[in-house]
Design an enzyme around this catalytic site. Structure first.
Site, PDB file in Angstrom:
ATOM      1  N   SER A   8       0.854  -1.192   0.000  1.00  0.00           N
ATOM      2  CA  SER A   8       0.000   0.000   0.000  1.00  0.00           C
ATOM      3  C   SER A   8       0.883   1.233   0.000  1.00  0.00           C
ATOM      4  O   SER A   8       1.640   1.469   0.949  1.00  0.00           O
ATOM      5  CB  SER A   8      -0.888   0.013   1.241  1.00  0.00           C
ATOM      6  OG  SER A   8      -1.393   1.322   1.423  1.00  0.00           O
ATOM      7  N   HIS A  33      -1.069  -1.227  -4.347  1.00  0.00           N
ATOM      8  CA  HIS A  33      -2.349  -0.967  -3.678  1.00  0.00           C
ATOM      9  C   HIS A  33      -2.487   0.537  -3.446  1.00  0.00           C
ATOM     10  O   HIS A  33      -1.630   1.163  -2.813  1.00  0.00           O
ATOM     11  CB  HIS A  33      -2.419  -1.746  -2.364  1.00  0.00           C
ATOM     12  CG  HIS A  33      -3.740  -1.654  -1.674  1.00  0.00           C
ATOM     13  ND1 HIS A  33      -4.837  -2.392  -2.050  1.00  0.00           N
ATOM     14  CD2 HIS A  33      -4.148  -0.890  -0.619  1.00  0.00           C
ATOM     15  CE1 HIS A  33      -5.864  -2.108  -1.260  1.00  0.00           C
ATOM     16  NE2 HIS A  33      -5.469  -1.185  -0.389  1.00  0.00           N
ATOM     17  N   ASP A  35      -4.711   3.521  -2.029  1.00  0.00           N
ATOM     18  CA  ASP A  35      -5.774   3.817  -1.060  1.00  0.00           C
ATOM     19  C   ASP A  35      -6.352   5.211  -1.260  1.00  0.00           C
ATOM     20  O   ASP A  35      -5.660   6.207  -1.076  1.00  0.00           O
ATOM     21  CB  ASP A  35      -5.218   3.701   0.364  1.00  0.00           C
ATOM     22  CG  ASP A  35      -5.043   2.250   0.791  1.00  0.00           C
ATOM     23  OD1 ASP A  35      -6.000   1.472   0.660  1.00  0.00           O
ATOM     24  OD2 ASP A  35      -3.936   1.908   1.250  1.00  0.00           O
ATOM     25  N   MET A  37      -8.995   7.929   0.016  1.00  0.00           N
ATOM     26  CA  MET A  37      -9.822   8.316   1.175  1.00  0.00           C
ATOM     27  C   MET A  37     -10.349   9.728   0.989  1.00  0.00           C
ATOM     28  O   MET A  37      -9.650  10.590   0.458  1.00  0.00           O
ATOM     29  CB  MET A  37      -8.987   8.245   2.452  1.00  0.00           C
ATOM     30  CG  MET A  37      -8.322   6.888   2.672  1.00  0.00           C
ATOM     31  SD  MET A  37      -7.459   6.848   4.236  1.00  0.00           S
ATOM     32  CE  MET A  37      -6.603   5.269   4.097  1.00  0.00           C
ATOM     33  N   HIS A  66      -8.294   0.979  -4.092  1.00  0.00           N
ATOM     34  CA  HIS A  66      -9.210   0.708  -2.980  1.00  0.00           C
ATOM     35  C   HIS A  66      -9.922   2.016  -2.638  1.00  0.00           C
ATOM     36  O   HIS A  66      -9.326   2.915  -2.049  1.00  0.00           O
ATOM     37  CB  HIS A  66      -8.378   0.173  -1.796  1.00  0.00           C
ATOM     38  CG  HIS A  66      -9.151   0.015  -0.525  1.00  0.00           C
ATOM     39  ND1 HIS A  66      -8.525  -0.223   0.690  1.00  0.00           N
ATOM     40  CD2 HIS A  66     -10.483   0.040  -0.257  1.00  0.00           C
ATOM     41  CE1 HIS A  66      -9.450  -0.318   1.641  1.00  0.00           C
ATOM     42  NE2 HIS A  66     -10.635  -0.151   1.089  1.00  0.00           N
ATOM     43  N   MET A  68     -12.196   4.272  -0.604  1.00  0.00           N
ATOM     44  CA  MET A  68     -12.859   4.511   0.676  1.00  0.00           C
ATOM     45  C   MET A  68     -13.529   5.871   0.538  1.00  0.00           C
ATOM     46  O   MET A  68     -13.114   6.863   1.152  1.00  0.00           O
ATOM     47  CB  MET A  68     -11.832   4.477   1.812  1.00  0.00           C
ATOM     48  CG  MET A  68     -11.303   3.076   2.096  1.00  0.00           C
ATOM     49  SD  MET A  68      -9.723   3.061   2.976  1.00  0.00           S
ATOM     50  CE  MET A  68      -8.600   3.148   1.587  1.00  0.00           C
ATOM     51  N   MET A 137     -11.143  -6.218   5.128  1.00  0.00           N
ATOM     52  CA  MET A 137     -10.356  -5.309   5.956  1.00  0.00           C
ATOM     53  C   MET A 137     -10.048  -5.995   7.282  1.00  0.00           C
ATOM     54  O   MET A 137     -10.960  -6.493   7.959  1.00  0.00           O
ATOM     55  CB  MET A 137     -11.129  -4.014   6.249  1.00  0.00           C
ATOM     56  CG  MET A 137     -11.393  -3.106   5.066  1.00  0.00           C
ATOM     57  SD  MET A 137      -9.929  -2.625   4.139  1.00  0.00           S
ATOM     58  CE  MET A 137      -8.973  -1.761   5.407  1.00  0.00           C
ATOM     59  N   ASP A 179      -6.398  -6.733   3.982  1.00  0.00           N
ATOM     60  CA  ASP A 179      -5.798  -5.392   4.048  1.00  0.00           C
ATOM     61  C   ASP A 179      -5.805  -4.869   5.476  1.00  0.00           C
ATOM     62  O   ASP A 179      -6.866  -4.650   6.058  1.00  0.00           O
ATOM     63  CB  ASP A 179      -6.605  -4.456   3.128  1.00  0.00           C
ATOM     64  CG  ASP A 179      -6.032  -3.050   3.026  1.00  0.00           C
ATOM     65  OD1 ASP A 179      -4.982  -2.777   3.620  1.00  0.00           O
ATOM     66  OD2 ASP A 179      -6.665  -2.226   2.330  1.00  0.00           O
ATOM     67  N   GLY A 181      -2.559  -4.310   8.757  1.00  0.00           N
ATOM     68  CA  GLY A 181      -1.777  -4.972   9.802  1.00  0.00           C
ATOM     69  C   GLY A 181      -1.103  -6.260   9.376  1.00  0.00           C
ATOM     70  O   GLY A 181      -0.755  -7.091  10.222  1.00  0.00           O
ATOM     71  N   GLY A 201       1.281  -2.168   4.015  1.00  0.00           N
ATOM     72  CA  GLY A 201       1.741  -0.793   3.855  1.00  0.00           C
ATOM     73  C   GLY A 201       2.953  -0.508   4.709  1.00  0.00           C
ATOM     74  O   GLY A 201       4.092  -0.506   4.226  1.00  0.00           O
TER      75      GLY A 201
HETATM   76  C1  DX5 Z   1      -6.310   1.301   5.520  1.00  0.00           C
HETATM   77  C2  DX5 Z   1      -5.800   1.010   4.128  1.00  0.00           C
HETATM   78  C3  DX5 Z   1      -4.686   0.035   4.092  1.00  0.00           C
HETATM   79  C4  DX5 Z   1      -3.460   0.459   4.851  1.00  0.00           C
HETATM   80  C5  DX5 Z   1      -2.646  -0.745   5.174  1.00  0.00           C
HETATM   81  O1  DX5 Z   1      -7.505   2.013   5.424  1.00  0.00           O
HETATM   82  O2  DX5 Z   1      -6.836   0.500   3.322  1.00  0.00           O
HETATM   83  O3  DX5 Z   1      -4.372  -0.315   2.747  1.00  0.00           O
HETATM   84  O4  DX5 Z   1      -2.674   1.372   4.161  1.00  0.00           O
HETATM   85  O5  DX5 Z   1      -1.553  -0.318   5.930  1.00  0.00           O
HETATM   86  P1  DX5 Z   1      -0.838  -1.257   6.992  1.00  0.00           P
HETATM   87  O6  DX5 Z   1      -0.263  -2.418   6.233  1.00  0.00           O
HETATM   88  O7  DX5 Z   1       0.194  -0.361   7.570  1.00  0.00           O
HETATM   89  O8  DX5 Z   1      -1.876  -1.709   7.988  1.00  0.00           O
HETATM   90 ZN    ZN Z   2      -6.379  -0.432   1.319  1.00  0.00          ZN
END
Ligand code: DX5
Ligand code: ZN
Length: 230
Positions: A8, A33, A35, A37, A66, A68, A137, A179, A181, A201
């Protein structure tokens, strides 16, 4: 199906985004990936179609967008035009899920649904034919660097069973992506629960020294080595 590692770019150095993408793909990652937002559906604001368009000529890797964002339909086709390969969205963010999936596919992209930790899996049941990806998620969406929610392992098993049953019946495969952690110390267990695509990420972009173009080699290799064990 082979395992997909999808770093990510949320945790990448945004001042050097093209370089970061090139380096992480050169180190053996599969998808980028991306993201998105909107400070409305989730409490954070990131990147849009312009950045996707800027990255498109930089890499041949699959760009996994992705979303959001809410609403979804106005903006989703803009990402297709900007060069996205896969576009996923949250069912709660769309008034008409089947229509949105159709819109994404008609724009030439693969489509997927994203399930928040407490979102029930039944949203996928009547749209399986329109899904290329199911994304679970394992954190609440909005931020990188959060802790993996263990209940996701049970949910992955349930999603895997639904997807396998569908594949046996239809002959079509659907990716099961996870996705949030994901790290070297839990990726094998997550794979055993049924995931075949892994977003990471902070685990990836937090690795190595900023000046070294090969700084992601060892983290990607370590994630793959763990996947071998699964
Ligand atoms: C969270 C994102 C993830 C995030 C993952 O809303 O969708 O893609 O960046 O990051 P890590 O791997 O650090 O949890
Ligand atoms: Zn994501």
């Amino acid at each position: 199906m082979s395992f997909i590692i999808a770093p990510s770019i949320l945790s990448a150095n945004f001042a050097k985004l093209g370089e970061e993408v090139n380096n992480v793909i050169a180190s053996g990652a599969d998808w980028v990936h991306f993201d998105v937002m909107d400070n409305h559906y989730v409490p954070n604001l990131t990147i849009g179609p312009l950045v996707c368009e800027a990255l498109r000529p930089v890499t041949e890797a699959v760009i996994d967008v992705h979303l959001m964002v809410k609403p979804v339909d106005r903006i989703a086709p803009d990402f297709a035009k900007a060069g996205a390969d896969i576009i996923t969205f949250h069912p709660e963010a769309s008034e008409h899920i089947d229509r949105t999936l159709g819109l994404i596919r008609d724009s030439g992209c693969k489509a997927g649904l994203v399930f928040n930790p407490a979102t029930p899996l039944h949203y996928m049941d009547h749209v399986m034919d329109r899904l290329d990806v199911v994304l679970l998620m394992s954190v609440n969406p909005g931020f990188g660097g959060q802790k993996f929610i263990p209940e996701t392992l049970n949910k992955l098993k349930l999603a895997r069973a639904r997807i396998d049953e569908y594949q046996a019946r239809s002959g079509r495969s659907i990716r099961l992506e996870v996705d949030g952690g994901v790290k070297t110390d839990n990726i094998a267990e997550i794979a055993r629960a049924g995931a075949d695509a892994f977003v990471a990420g902070s685990a990836v972009f937090g690795a190595g020294k900023d000046s070294d173009p090969h700084r992601y080699d060892s983290i990607i290799a370590a994630l793959r080595a763990e996947l071998e064990k699964a």
